[in-house]
Motif scaffolding. Sequence first.
Motif, short mmCIF file in Angstrom:
data_model
loop_
_atom_site.label_atom_id
_atom_site.label_comp_id
_atom_site.label_asym_id
_atom_site.label_seq_id
_atom_site.Cartn_x
_atom_site.Cartn_y
_atom_site.Cartn_z
N TYR A 156 38.05 75.44 32.23
CA TYR A 156 38.32 76.84 31.84
C TYR A 156 37.47 77.22 30.64
O TYR A 156 36.90 78.31 30.59
CB TYR A 156 39.82 76.96 31.53
N PRO A 186 41.41 86.83 23.71
CA PRO A 186 42.80 86.54 23.34
C PRO A 186 43.09 85.04 23.35
O PRO A 186 42.53 84.29 24.13
CB PRO A 186 43.61 87.23 24.45
N GLY A 187 44.00 84.65 22.47
CA GLY A 187 44.50 83.28 22.46
C GLY A 187 45.73 83.18 23.33
O GLY A 187 45.71 83.59 24.49
C1 8X3 Z 1 44.06 81.67 27.36
C2 8X3 Z 1 44.00 80.89 26.10
O1 8X3 Z 1 44.53 78.62 25.05
O2 8X3 Z 1 45.23 78.92 27.34
O3 8X3 Z 1 42.85 82.27 27.67
O4 8X3 Z 1 42.92 78.63 26.82
S1 8X3 Z 1 44.16 79.20 26.37
#
Ligand code: 8X3
Length: 258
Positions: A156, A186-187
């Motif tokens: 990811y 975003p987190g």
């Molecule tokens: C989502 C944030 O921390 O799950 O895009 O990668 S995380």
Amino acid sequence: MATAAPSAASRIAVVTGASSGIGAATARRLAEAGYRVVLTARRKDRIEALAEELTKAGHSAVAYQLDVTDRAAVDEFATAFKTVGVLVNNAGGALGADPVATGDPADWRTMYETNVIGTLNLTQALLPRLVASGDGVVVVVSSTAGHGTYEGGAGYVAAKHGAHVLAETLRLEIVGQPVRVIEIAPGMVKTEEFALTRFGGDTEKAEKVYQGVAEPLTADDVAETITWAATRPSHVNVDLLVLRPRAQASNTKVHRES
Ligand code: 8X3
């Protein structure tokens, strides 16, 4: 003298992945801001229901079933417009949280396809229309995963780094044209589907992601930020905005209360 952004009225905003989560919340916010919102996603029933709800509330919204990875379908979709004011590249997501040693290459490919190629497809197809609007905005919804790694996140993280690079490079390449390129990263956002999809429907694993975190961000927190960034005066480009819940200091440092 500062140039005000043209009014949202009658300007078209295309949102991908508008069937749930950040995409659906962004479609709502942009509709409330006066845009004619075009909701796209693979799940027709969901976007049609949201378009109907927004229309009943007096907003302008239509649904268009679209798989962002299908280039022919994206090109066909683009022909429906002469100009587009805002494109929100939100479709994407995570699959799995395995270490590099055992991660599934098929998941890595799918994540690259949706998060990067999907964004590329929509951006390429709509760029002439965004330019034609005289004040186009491309939003790339990346992630804090596009700016740092964490264990179990590599597939990811690699894809979101790709989305980040796409945004940064596009901004360099089209400077001088009337199009802004905004990246929103975003987190931890608690949505109905993000973690559930990542863990193949395993609710226990999905819940653990947010366990003890007082207040993860909501989809609407992100949607509000996207809408704010997209509606700045046209000479103001919010290059990159990172947002996290207060309880998350970094990708790997999260305060949990229990
Ligand atoms: C989502 C944030 O921390 O799950 O895009 O990668 S995380």
